[in-house]
Motif scaffolding. Structure first.
Motif, mmCIF file in Angstrom:
data_model
loop_
_atom_site.group_PDB
_atom_site.id
_atom_site.type_symbol
_atom_site.label_atom_id
_atom_site.label_comp_id
_atom_site.label_asym_id
_atom_site.label_seq_id
_atom_site.Cartn_x
_atom_site.Cartn_y
_atom_site.Cartn_z
ATOM 1 N N VAL A 231 3.229 6.355 -1.200
ATOM 2 C CA VAL A 231 2.538 5.070 -1.238
ATOM 3 C C VAL A 231 1.229 5.102 -0.452
ATOM 4 O O VAL A 231 0.181 4.694 -0.947
ATOM 5 N N PRO B 54 12.861 3.664 2.043
ATOM 6 C CA PRO B 54 11.953 3.735 3.194
ATOM 7 C C PRO B 54 12.106 5.057 3.935
ATOM 8 O O PRO B 54 13.205 5.591 4.078
ATOM 9 N N GLN C 199 8.473 7.960 1.107
ATOM 10 C CA GLN C 199 7.817 6.741 0.623
ATOM 11 C C GLN C 199 6.415 6.615 1.210
ATOM 12 O O GLN C 199 5.451 6.261 0.521
ATOM 13 N N ALA D 298 6.397 1.994 -6.365
ATOM 14 C CA ALA D 298 6.851 3.175 -5.626
ATOM 15 C C ALA D 298 7.610 2.763 -4.369
ATOM 16 O O ALA D 298 8.636 3.359 -4.010
ATOM 17 N N ALA D 299 7.111 1.714 -3.695
ATOM 18 C CA ALA D 299 7.784 1.245 -2.480
ATOM 19 C C ALA D 299 9.165 0.680 -2.789
ATOM 20 O O ALA D 299 10.090 0.781 -1.974
ATOM 21 N N ILE E 35 11.397 4.102 -4.101
ATOM 22 C CA ILE E 35 11.643 5.168 -3.119
ATOM 23 C C ILE E 35 12.179 4.552 -1.831
ATOM 24 O O ILE E 35 11.596 3.607 -1.302
#
Length: 732
Positions: A350, A342, A346, A336-337, A340
């Motif tokens: 996360v 920053p 995110q 996911a990090a 997506i």
């Protein structure tokens, strides 16, 4: 029966095999919910038999239709409000006289009933004979022999129920029993008043309503009281009869009604329904086993051994699957990090969702194994033995043997829930014992606390996790009993009342039944994590994210980053592209350190961070830092939130949560956490304020005053105990 659809309610005493029959009939075609207005579980399933679609509802196990407990109220309200075409009454054929007591009440209500005499294999082994044809003629209702655990008789039961529903289309016809001249006269007078006033809009037989009033049914009393001034006349008749019976017979209406019902059942037996072969009379297998299992000294030792063995098995079998789950959620957070960009979205996904909910779901393997073992013990019949053995202990602490089951339901055997445990205290007739039980049942290791305990013992006592969970369970019981003794000696004084219970026979659980029970409990856990815990996690993420750092503080961190970046660029310009690895690693470490400092500063600056930090001056006495304070505040909503909040707070406190270690590793690496603070935290979680839903249940069962007392008293007691544990443990 409507068209080709038939609604059947399965009803019976606890341990009669009712749920086993439900599973045999419906298999996996079932779903679980709650009855309206109560937390009692409602199971429903569907099947097709002989071209008829059968909707089966598994009513809560109950001994009576008088609403002493939430289960009895839920079962009765379903019959009255939903009016199913048929009730299949599952009876333990080995305890026929006791089981027929509920049957008589169904017949007095007038509901169409088919009797399923279950566990007939055990009846035959004991040399007993039941004339089912004679019983059917005497009661005017079909009777079928079954053995639910192997599916014997279920097809015939369905055939009989469908045929009886098709031919029995007349209105409900209540059975009328005589309760002696005094009670019969009062019933006749009350029935006339009820008919004239049309209480309950004629939905229930007037004589049955009168019986409930004589039995002291609070639910019916409340409905009748709201119905009009005729209730005062009914109450006067009840009071007059009670005074008369006390003077003439040293008895009371409810006891006399019960005696006459059992007398009616005894007359059925004497007519030849039940025959015993005297040459084969012997101590049944269950009695032989109970001579050892419930022996005064050996029984409790065996019980402790069973609990200890269960926890050792749970952690031994669950270690690797739990690691797989943790690795999966760490991978998911990293994915996911990476996907997506920053920013706040995110962070929400996360840190808020994956870090929060994933922390709770990571314990699913352990929870499933524990629920499997608990389901096996329940189906085996061992839980009732625990209640029997603990009665002797409970008396010492001013409680009643009837308090044992509310404690067990609340999590005395880890994995329960305090809400139905609190409501189960309704079965206690003594108001003071009932109140003491309500106030102390939330100390048990409920399913919501288990993930927190597993996290802490797995992190700080990894080599002795099973032993630690065993002592946590015993500590919960000890805390509840000691507090109960204190309350019963101070604010809730009174004498203990007698306790009687019947032990069900041992039965070898079926794998299918145990798996279904395990699945039901595990699914409820997962569903709660995906709904309630998800919603709370998102709210807490927002509280731990906003307000954000002021622009001047954020600018200072950005300036520090720019300074380090400039140093890296200058070093590369001076030395060429071959900047040595040691120098580069040192500068990168400085850069990461600034990022982490900013993340922690932002968390501290948030609404939740400010509150946690404000409490830190006091909470440090128990070894709790500001992160733990935030988690404990969230735990007032639901105890599982403690894990999800810790997951979110640690994720928000680092620069790259997608590549972070597991929550256990973060806790172990945090200098603010130690074995001493973990022990103090465990003690505090056992004792402090119940979750919000439990508080509401306590208010309904006692009062809002007692519910508020529990929140304040429990939290104060928990903090004092946590401080003592931390101060002692940190010096050892």
């Amino acid at each position: 029966m409507t068209g080709n659809t038939l609604t059947i309610a399965l009803a019976g005493n606890p341990n009669s095999g009712k749920t086993t029959m439900f599973n045999a009939l419906t298999g996996s075609r079932q779903h679980v919910g709650n009855y309206p207005g109560v937390t009692v579980q409602k199971k429903e399933g569907r099947l097709t038999h002989g071209g008829v679609t059968v909707h089966v509802v598994d009513l809560p196990g109950t001994y009576s239709l008088t609403a002493y407990s939430a289960e009895e109220l839920a079962a009765r309200n379903f019959l009255v409000d939903e009016r199913p075409e048929m009730v299949v009454n599952i009876l333990d054929a080995g305890a026929l006289e006791r089981s027929l007591y509920l049957t008589v009440q169904f017949l007095e209500l007038g509901v169409p009933v088919v009797l399923a005499l279950n566990m007939m294999d055990e009846v035959r082994k004991r040399g007993m004979q039941i004339d089912t044809g004679l019983l059917s003629r005497l009661l005017g209702t079909p009777v079928v022999e079954t053995v639910a655990r192997v599916g014997e008789g279920k097809e015939r039961l369905l055939d009989t129920a469908i045929d009886f529903a098709a031919t029995n289309r007349r209105p409900w016809e209540p059975l009328v029993l005589s309760y002696g001249p005094d009670v019969d006269a009062a019933l006749a007078e009350m029935t006339g008043i009820i008919e004239a006033a049309r209480f309950l809009d004629g939905r229930l037989p007037p004589r049955w309503v009168a019986l409930k009033l004589l039995e002291g049914d609070h639910e019916v009393e409340g409905i009748c009281r709201r119905a009009g001034p005729a209730y005062d006349r009914l109450a006067a008749i009840v009071a007059r009869l009670a005074d008369h019976l006390k003077v003439t017979m040293n008895s009371y209406p409810e006891a006399l009604i019960s005696d006459y019902r059992y007398g009616f059942i005894a007359s059925l037996m004497k007519q030849g329904v039940l025959k015993k072969d005297a040459s084969r009379e012997r101590i049944v297998y269950s009695d032989k086993v109970d001579r050892v299992v419930t022996e005064r000294f050996l029984g409790p030792l065996l019980m402790l051994g069973v609990l200890y063995g269960m926890f050792e098995i749970v952690f031994f079998l669950g270690e690797y699957p739990m690691g797989w789950f943790e690795d999966f959620f760490a991978w998911l957070a990293g994915l996911a990090a990476a996907v997506i960009p920053p920013g706040q979205i995110q962070s929400l996904v996360v840190s808020g969702i994956i870090g929060g909910v994933g922390g709770v779901l990571g314990f699913v393997p352990l929870i499933v194994i524990m629920f499997f073992l608990l389901s096996y013990l329940e189906d085996l019949g061992y839980m009732a033995r625990m209640a029997y053995m603990l009665d002797r202990v409970f008396r010492i602490f001013g409680l009643h043997g009837g308090s044992v089951m509310p404690f067990i339901i609340s999590g005395g055997i880890p994995g329960g829930c305090a809400v139905p445990g609190v409501m189960a205290a309704r079965t206690l007739r003594s108001p003071k014992e009932r109140l003491a039980t309500i106030l102390t049942a939330p100390f048990m290791a409920c399913g919501a606390k288990i993930p927190v305990f597993v996290l802490l013992v797995g992190t700080f006592f990894p080599q002795r996790a099973g032993t630690a969970m065993f002592w946590i369970t015993l500590g919960s019981w000890a805390a509840a009993l000691v507090v109960a003794r204190f309350l019963r000696s101070t604010v809730i004084r009174g004498e203990a009342t007698p306790f009687l219970m019947e032990l069900p026979p041992y039965r070898v659980p079926t794998l299918r039944g145990v798996l279904l029970h395990t699945w039901e409990r595990a699914w409820q856990y997962v569903k709660k994590a995906g709904t309630t815990i998800l919603a709370i996690s998102v709210l807490l993420w927002a509280a731990m994210t906003y307000p954000q750092l002021p622009e001047d503080r954020a600018a200072n961190y950005e300036a520090s980053r720019q300074d380090i970046a400039a140093r890296m660029a200058a070093a590369e310009a001076a030395n060429g592209p071959g900047l040595d690895d040691a120098s580069l690693a040192e500068l990168e470490a400085l850069l990461a350190g600034i990022d982490n400092q900013e993340a922690e500063a932002a968390l501290r600056n948030s609404l939740a961070g400010r509150l946690g930090t404000a409490l830190e001056g006091v909470s440090r006495l128990a070894g709790f830092d500001w992160r733990v304070n935030i988690a404990l505040l969230g735990g007032i909503a639901a105890k599982e939130v403690i894990v999800s909040t810790l997951g979110t707070s640690y994720a928000l406190g680092e620069v790259d949560p997608g590549e972070a270690a597991s929550l256990s590793e973060k806790l172990a690496a945090d200098p603010a956490m130690s074995r001493a603070s973990a022990l103090a935290l465990i003690v505090f979680i056992i004792l402090y304020a119940p979750c919000f839903v439990t508080v509401v249940a306590m208010a309904r069962e006692a009062s809002w005053g007692w519910a508020a007392f529990a929140m304040v008293f429990n939290t104060g007691l928990g903090f004092a105990a946590a401080v003592a544990v931390y101060q002692i443990a940190s010096r050892v």
